[in-house]
Design a protein around this motif. Structure first.
Motif, short mmCIF file in Angstrom:
data_model
loop_
_atom_site.label_atom_id
_atom_site.label_comp_id
_atom_site.label_asym_id
_atom_site.label_seq_id
_atom_site.Cartn_x
_atom_site.Cartn_y
_atom_site.Cartn_z
N VAL A 4 0.86 -1.18 0.00
CA VAL A 4 0.00 0.00 0.00
C VAL A 4 0.89 1.23 0.00
O VAL A 4 1.82 1.34 0.79
CB VAL A 4 -0.94 0.02 1.22
CG1 VAL A 4 -1.72 1.33 1.28
CG2 VAL A 4 -1.88 -1.16 1.16
N GLU A 5 0.63 2.13 -0.92
CA GLU A 5 1.41 3.35 -1.07
C GLU A 5 0.49 4.55 -1.10
O GLU A 5 -0.69 4.42 -1.42
CB GLU A 5 2.19 3.34 -2.40
CG GLU A 5 3.17 2.25 -2.56
CD GLU A 5 3.77 2.21 -3.97
OE1 GLU A 5 4.89 1.71 -4.07
OE2 GLU A 5 3.12 2.66 -4.94
N ARG A 6 1.10 5.68 -0.83
CA ARG A 6 0.42 6.96 -1.04
C ARG A 6 1.19 7.72 -2.10
O ARG A 6 2.41 7.67 -2.14
CB ARG A 6 0.36 7.76 0.25
CG ARG A 6 -0.67 7.21 1.22
CD ARG A 6 -0.81 8.07 2.44
NE ARG A 6 -1.96 7.61 3.22
CZ ARG A 6 -2.25 8.06 4.41
NH1 ARG A 6 -1.48 8.98 5.00
NH2 ARG A 6 -3.31 7.60 5.06
N THR A 7 0.44 8.43 -2.94
CA THR A 7 1.08 9.22 -3.98
C THR A 7 0.39 10.57 -4.12
O THR A 7 -0.79 10.72 -3.81
CB THR A 7 1.09 8.46 -5.33
OG1 THR A 7 1.93 9.15 -6.25
CG2 THR A 7 -0.31 8.29 -5.90
N GLY A 32 -10.24 1.99 -7.89
CA GLY A 32 -10.14 1.39 -6.57
C GLY A 32 -9.17 2.10 -5.65
O GLY A 32 -8.97 1.67 -4.51
N LEU A 33 -8.58 3.20 -6.11
CA LEU A 33 -7.71 3.98 -5.24
C LEU A 33 -8.55 4.78 -4.26
O LEU A 33 -9.71 5.10 -4.53
CB LEU A 33 -6.82 4.90 -6.08
CG LEU A 33 -5.83 4.18 -6.99
CD1 LEU A 33 -5.16 5.15 -7.94
CD2 LEU A 33 -4.79 3.43 -6.17
N LYS A 34 -7.95 5.10 -3.13
CA LYS A 34 -8.67 5.80 -2.06
C LYS A 34 -8.12 7.22 -1.91
O LYS A 34 -6.92 7.41 -1.71
CB LYS A 34 -8.52 5.02 -0.76
CG LYS A 34 -9.19 5.65 0.42
CD LYS A 34 -9.25 4.76 1.66
CE LYS A 34 -8.00 4.03 1.98
NZ LYS A 34 -8.11 3.26 3.24
N LEU A 35 -8.99 8.21 -2.00
CA LEU A 35 -8.61 9.60 -1.79
C LEU A 35 -8.45 9.81 -0.29
O LEU A 35 -9.40 9.62 0.48
CB LEU A 35 -9.68 10.53 -2.35
CG LEU A 35 -9.41 12.02 -2.25
CD1 LEU A 35 -8.19 12.42 -3.07
CD2 LEU A 35 -10.63 12.81 -2.72
N VAL A 36 -7.24 10.20 0.15
CA VAL A 36 -7.00 10.41 1.58
C VAL A 36 -6.77 11.89 1.92
O VAL A 36 -6.74 12.25 3.08
CB VAL A 36 -5.85 9.53 2.12
CG1 VAL A 36 -6.22 8.05 2.01
CG2 VAL A 36 -4.54 9.81 1.45
N TRP A 78 -3.56 10.05 -3.02
CA TRP A 78 -4.28 8.82 -3.29
C TRP A 78 -3.53 7.65 -2.67
O TRP A 78 -2.29 7.64 -2.64
CB TRP A 78 -4.42 8.59 -4.80
CG TRP A 78 -5.38 9.56 -5.41
CD1 TRP A 78 -5.10 10.76 -5.96
CD2 TRP A 78 -6.80 9.40 -5.49
NE1 TRP A 78 -6.26 11.37 -6.39
CE2 TRP A 78 -7.32 10.56 -6.11
CE3 TRP A 78 -7.69 8.40 -5.10
CZ2 TRP A 78 -8.67 10.74 -6.34
CZ3 TRP A 78 -9.04 8.58 -5.34
CH2 TRP A 78 -9.52 9.73 -5.95
N GLU A 79 -4.27 6.67 -2.19
CA GLU A 79 -3.69 5.50 -1.53
C GLU A 79 -4.22 4.23 -2.16
O GLU A 79 -5.38 4.16 -2.55
CB GLU A 79 -4.07 5.53 -0.04
CG GLU A 79 -3.53 4.38 0.77
CD GLU A 79 -3.95 4.49 2.22
OE1 GLU A 79 -3.30 5.25 2.97
OE2 GLU A 79 -4.94 3.82 2.59
N GLY A 80 -3.35 3.23 -2.24
CA GLY A 80 -3.76 1.93 -2.75
C GLY A 80 -2.56 1.04 -3.01
O GLY A 80 -1.41 1.47 -2.87
N VAL A 87 -1.15 5.14 -10.76
CA VAL A 87 -1.44 6.52 -11.16
C VAL A 87 -0.62 6.90 -12.38
O VAL A 87 -1.14 7.51 -13.32
CB VAL A 87 -1.20 7.49 -9.98
CG1 VAL A 87 -1.16 8.94 -10.46
CG2 VAL A 87 -2.27 7.30 -8.91
N ARG A 88 0.67 6.55 -12.39
CA ARG A 88 1.53 6.89 -13.53
C ARG A 88 0.98 6.26 -14.83
O ARG A 88 0.95 6.91 -15.87
CB ARG A 88 2.97 6.42 -13.30
CG ARG A 88 3.67 7.00 -12.11
CD ARG A 88 4.00 8.45 -12.18
NE ARG A 88 4.85 8.78 -13.32
CZ ARG A 88 5.12 10.02 -13.70
NH1 ARG A 88 4.60 11.04 -13.03
NH2 ARG A 88 5.89 10.26 -14.72
N THR A 89 0.54 5.02 -14.75
CA THR A 89 -0.03 4.35 -15.93
C THR A 89 -1.31 5.04 -16.37
O THR A 89 -1.51 5.28 -17.56
CB THR A 89 -0.30 2.87 -15.62
OG1 THR A 89 0.94 2.23 -15.29
CG2 THR A 89 -0.95 2.17 -16.80
#
Length: 153
Positions: A4-7, A32-36, A78-80, A87-89
Motif C-alpha cells: 500500500v502506497e500513497r502518492t 479502486g484507489l482511495k482519496l486520503v 491517493w492511496e492503494g 497513477v503513472r499508468t
C-alpha cells in the motif's frame, strides 16, 4: 493489503479551467484507489520553486513556474496497492501526443506544456516530498472503503 502506497497527484491549472477535476477523481476512484487528502488551492512562487526544485536552473523553469501559478490547482493524495505505478499508468506519458487513448493525458491533453495532471514518480523520492510540501499530517485521513475486500486479495 500488501504494497500500500500513497502518492501525490495534482490537477494543473489547465485541467481546473477545463472542468476536469471530477472526471479525473472519478477515474482514480473507479480504479479502486482511495482519496486520503484533497486541497483546492493556488500555488505561490515559493511553493512552485520548492515543488519544481530539480528544474530551477533549467531554461524552461520560468515558463513552468508561471504556468503552475497561473490559476488554481487541485492537489490530492491517493492511496492503494502500488498506487504510484497505477497513477503513472493512468496518467499516460508526459507528452500527451505520446499518450495512449484511455489515459488521462491521452484523452484530455493536447500539448506538452498543458498536460492537465501531475503525479509523483517514486514513493521515497517525489511522492513523500510532494505530499509533505502540500499537506500536513492532520490533512491525511485513514479510513476503510466499504469495497476494499472486493478490491484486494
Amino acid at each position: 493489503m500488501a504494497d500500500v502506497e500513497r502518492t501525490f497527484v495534482m490537477v494543473k491549472p489547465d485541467g481546473v479551467q477545463r472542468g476536469l477535476i471530477g472526471d479525473i477523481v472519478s477515474r482514480f476512484e473507479e480504479r479502486g484507489l482511495k482519496l486520503v487528502a484533497g486541497r483546492f488551492m493556488r500555488i505561490d512562487d515559493e511553493l512552485a520553486r520548492e515543488h519544481y526544485a530539480e528544474h530551477v536552473e533549467k531554461p524552461f523553469f520560468e515558463d513552468l513556474s508561471g504556468f503552475i501559478t497561473s490559476g488554481p490547482v487541485f492537489a490530492m493524495v491517493w492511496e492503494g496497492q502500488d498506487a504510484i505505478a497505477q497513477v503513472r499508468t493512468m496518467m499516460g506519458e508526459t507528452d500527451p501526443a505520446e499518450s495512449a487513448p484511455g489515459t488521462i493525458r491521452g484523452d484530455f491533453g493536447l500539448d506538452l506544456g498543458r498536460n492537465v495532471i501531475h503525479g509523483s514518480d517514486t514513493e521515497t523520492g517525489s511522492a513523500e516530498r510532494e505530499i509533505d510540501l502540500f499537506f500536513e499530517d492532520e490533512d491525511l485521513h485513514d479510513y476503510d472503503r466499504i469495497d476494499e475486500t472486493w478490491l484486494y486479495e
